[in-house]
Design an enzyme around this catalytic site. Structure first.
Site, PDB file in Angstrom:
ATOM      1  N   SER A 138     -11.016  45.217  58.327  1.00 21.21           N
ATOM      2  CA  SER A 138     -10.634  43.811  58.510  1.00 21.21           C
ATOM      3  C   SER A 138     -11.311  43.229  59.736  1.00 21.21           C
ATOM      4  O   SER A 138     -11.406  43.882  60.777  1.00 21.21           O
ATOM      5  CB  SER A 138      -9.122  43.689  58.671  1.00 21.21           C
ATOM      6  OG  SER A 138      -8.762  42.332  58.853  1.00 21.21           O
ATOM      7  N   GLU A 171     -29.607  43.203  64.194  1.00 22.19           N
ATOM      8  CA  GLU A 171     -30.519  44.315  63.872  1.00 22.19           C
ATOM      9  C   GLU A 171     -29.736  45.577  63.523  1.00 22.19           C
ATOM     10  O   GLU A 171     -30.104  46.320  62.607  1.00 22.19           O
ATOM     11  CB  GLU A 171     -31.431  44.570  65.069  1.00 22.19           C
ATOM     12  CG  GLU A 171     -32.478  45.631  64.821  1.00 22.19           C
ATOM     13  CD  GLU A 171     -33.486  45.723  65.961  1.00 22.19           C
ATOM     14  OE1 GLU A 171     -34.046  44.688  66.361  1.00 22.19           O
ATOM     15  OE2 GLU A 171     -33.681  46.827  66.492  1.00 22.19           O
ATOM     16  N   ARG A 188     -29.732  41.776  68.623  1.00 20.05           N
ATOM     17  CA  ARG A 188     -29.635  43.231  68.492  1.00 20.05           C
ATOM     18  C   ARG A 188     -28.457  43.642  67.609  1.00 20.05           C
ATOM     19  O   ARG A 188     -28.532  44.652  66.907  1.00 20.05           O
ATOM     20  CB  ARG A 188     -29.518  43.884  69.871  1.00 20.05           C
ATOM     21  CG  ARG A 188     -30.774  43.811  70.732  1.00 20.05           C
ATOM     22  CD  ARG A 188     -32.044  44.250  70.048  1.00 20.05           C
ATOM     23  NE  ARG A 188     -33.219  44.141  70.907  1.00 20.05           N
ATOM     24  CZ  ARG A 188     -33.944  43.021  71.054  1.00 20.05           C
ATOM     25  NH1 ARG A 188     -33.629  41.905  70.428  1.00 20.05           N
ATOM     26  NH2 ARG A 188     -35.006  43.036  71.846  1.00 20.05           N
TER      27      ARG A 188
END
Lengths: 147, 147, 147, 147, 147, 147, 147, 147, 147, 147
Positions: free
Chosen positions: A115, A92, A89
């Site tokens: 960063s 995604e 996920r």
């Protein structure tokens, strides 16, 4: 010789056996829970004091202590695209919102990056009547492109 | 026929030409800035009212309006591993902290995932004397494995 | 609409046609030659003044000026492993000396990275009776892992 | 039989155990530190005298001595795109500046390459009030395309 | 703008149309046939005189002349593993005999490589009563590893 | 059970230990040196007499003898694109000159291939005042496309 | 300029429009149907007479005639693993029976290959009360490994 | 526990040691030679009687008997594109003739596939004065697309 | 010439413009909605009557009619692993439950497969007080392995 | 330490040895057969009672009990594209019908996905005079995109 992967496997095993949580480990170690978890999973080198505290709580041996202190070669995904649904996920999110993240960073900060080195993250539960929510905070120093 | 990629390109171009920000677009559209940006970049379908507001602010035509309303096939990375440094850092976070995110979600919530569908994100600047920070909040409903 | 790739192609073409060098472009732009080259090849956004100087020297139009100023999505290799021999040698250096670079950075600085953002590079010729040498200097700020 | 990878693992382990640095190993071996590190990590064959000096300092056995002397099959990255952030930054430099390196080599030297065989590199610390810098020098003989 | 790929396509087309051979082109150009073929296919930059000779013989225009003179970004395979059977056989040679080539070079010359830059190749027919043979000679300067 | 890879590893080890060269092995075996090397590295099945001669010279056991005689599943590169620089240069030759090889074979022989089965190769040193040269001869029967 | 892919597309289009079959094309061309189909799909160069016969039957122009005669760069799969189910089944045969094919060729013929160059194939219908069968015959000259 | 791969390795080893052929194994098993070979290489489950016959002829133990009877997870290529030349030629047939196979199946049978499940294959030698030929027959039931 | 991809794009565009649903198209065509959708998206050839009904309802031209009738080369994913979340979930089902599907098919039916050719699928809504459910039924003929 | 893969292998082995079916295991465990199979193959964590029931029926030890209870890292395919024909057919369904599934879900439910987390599946036999059918039901909660 116990490498960082073997150490991580032993940590997970003992943690389950003894019923110790990452939160308890973090408290024993004296560092935030996400840092402690990453370090015990082999993604950060641990200073001796912190490593010793974890090893003692987990009743592990000096080989694990030694391994936890080593400088890691980082990178924990077993494939470029992760297959585990909980991990996927986040990939995604990157597929769907990657350009949005890039646009909003540039709009607010100009040309540069968040960063991932001077960086911390946090996972917490946000109660919600429609179903509690996972709230992950990624917090990294802005680094502008400088020549 | 204008597809969602062409519409996104026109949005970016006009936005730069007119000096409009994502924040101003979000205000005109009446939705959060991250959602508005994703939708204008082609990752969400826009309802007519929202699409119209954006198109008007950007002085774009009905083909863009139409394209913004279409159901997208999502996925914005041009390669499995992104090459742009600003985007890559989020992939690096996944390489270094992916298993940590998984462990902490399971410890707090049990077996399941953070939804990337019932989900919102936010990017904000956190002032810091040592250098301001990019703070990204990922906020998704927890979904337990249920048969 | 002229994107950064089309702009880079036009820059290369005009540069060859007019016999202008990267060094002359850098002088006109007033920035180091490696930065100027990267920016004209589409890997850095150019401030208006610098972009205008380059465009004028190259007798290019406002579409190129506009494209040079845009925020890029970086990443210039056409494949994960480059095929051009001049470029490949740098990949080979990484294959052969990557772990050495990592070890020596950690030995000297501790856990962290050489920034590729707060970074500059330089290419120069070192005369040598056995054959002149290409000397490339990579110079990036050390960033320690900090939570 | 001890191969070069096993030898490298033993070198790293003993080096940590005894608190020996790459710099001390290089001094014992009598060669530059980057060469010594690469050779001990299995990317160069070591002459007997150099291998013996390293093995003695590290209190290792004849199997490691033998392995260090073998001709290697080079290539140290575990994937085409490295995942470790310290190593990745050099790949990122190639993604962002690869074409710049190619252009500047061709402008200065004509058609050809920087050799990665007749080649040396060096890593040093450059003190800087805004944060010390990692300076990596890649220094290879120019090889012109000759038929 | 005619790039090197377009120029190569035009060379092939005109060559077939006019019935000109690579050997005739090489003679006109005054260079070995393999070099001439590679250069006309876009893998080497051509000096003006040579490019002009080829362009005249092929009745092509100044855009091709210009393209042939450009510095190429080399790499002619359309996939990491070539699919065309004539080309694949050379890849197969590498799969079956690659380690043999490496061993024999090291046995004869020590640690180093056959240069592919200071390099020439030749293809000739060797008559044989059991069927004529293709004899390809790869001839590159030995480059020893030197620090 | 000793497979062909284990046999090859033992051959390399013993060869180094005893200071035997591939040329000496070829002489003992009574076959060309490139064939002998390939066969001992596991890319060709060895007839009993040849295998026995090699095994005796190398003071190896019957398990190696047995393995050397087996029919191999060929293919010696550990990745589609080899990482070792000595081996990579041959892949680079294919990237730069693959279409040239194809054109010249077709011009001289018509439609067909150089066989990699009815095939021999040879590696030799060509003395040169500017640096000795590696000369590799690939010699395969031409096979025309025939239906 | 019409390349072999464009020619193949035009052949397919006209063939459907005119209701011409591959069998009729093969008859007009005077060659086996599988060869004719491959050649018209761009995988073999066609002699002038054959190309002309096909072009006339399909009422196509001289550009297609010219393209059909060109020497192809072969390779018709758009990915290493084909996605079309009709084509995939042949890849599946290779996944399931590849080692069987290899074993049986070696048992019957010794070390060598079935040529794919001196090769013909045929597709025919075998009536069967339980459902007609597709019978594909691959017929290639055995080529023994010969040095 | 002996899996199907270990069983296949033991089959191959014993078969060579005892000088038994696939044809003899097929006779003992009472099934066609190609089926028997595939099954013994682990690509089909063997009924008890057949497995027992093979195991007895090969003087193998009950662990192999057990493994041969298991339902396999099929797929025998170690890479998407096979590297062994004998196996590769079948992949090359697919690259060159895949679309031809597809066209001819569709022309003769309509929309559908050759089954690779209701399928048999056969390898035989066809004597030929110009060199004997490998004739492989693929014979699968036609399956029309049916909703 | 309009190919199947262009036809699919026009179908989607007109369908949105006219507000026609897949269900209405299926009714006009007289076939199940999933078959109709697949066919209009280019994954099945359409008989003339069905194609004509769809084209008329969508007010499209004869080029689309022609394209819809063509035999497709199937395969609709733009990458081996789909990036669109709606599509990805089906791939995830395969990652998590693939071996389960295989085991249960073998337990119930023996060695064989669910046909994807003699196959139909259906998508329906199952009302549920805790949130309606997507119910997808895959229904394919069992094909036993038969030699 | 027994991981989930070793546990799955032991489950499969004992299951075959004792002649226990997945259905019997599901009955003993008291959960649906598809869930039980997935869990025993290592894709779901099992509660203690369920794990104990399975382990007892299979006469396995406490190490398997422990492993079955662990939280899995999910993902069962050994490659992005599965090679086993029984499993591949489901991937083929995705290649051919993926966009159809997406369209029909969006038409019926709007923008969103079928959950693969709040999800169950079922495999059953549907008798059919033309050959019994495999009917797989995928049943997941619809999740609308919600910000």
């Amino acid at each position: 010789m116990t490498g960082k992967q073997e150490a991580a496997a032993k940590v997970r095993e003992k943690k389950t056996e003894l019923g110790v949580t990452w939160a308890q480990l973090a408290e024993a170690v004296g560092r935030p829970v996400a840092w402690t978890t990453s370090a015990l999973l082999g993604q950060h080198p641990m200073p001796e004091r912190e490593a010793r505290a974890a090893v003692e709580l987990l009743e592990l041996g000096p080989d694990v202590l030694h391994a936890l202190r080593l400088q890691p070669t980082r990178g924990a995904l077993d494939a470029a695209v992760p297959t585990d649904p909980t991990t996927y996920r986040f990939y995604e999110v990157l597929q769907v919102y990657g350009p949005t993240l890039k646009e909003l960073i540039h709009e607010e900060f100009g040309d540069g990056i968040m960063s991932a080195i001077n960086f911390r993250l946090d996972v917490r539960r946000a109660p919600d009547p429609k179903g509690d929510r996972v709230v992950v905070t990624l917090d990294g120093k802005f680094l502008p492109y400088e020549w």
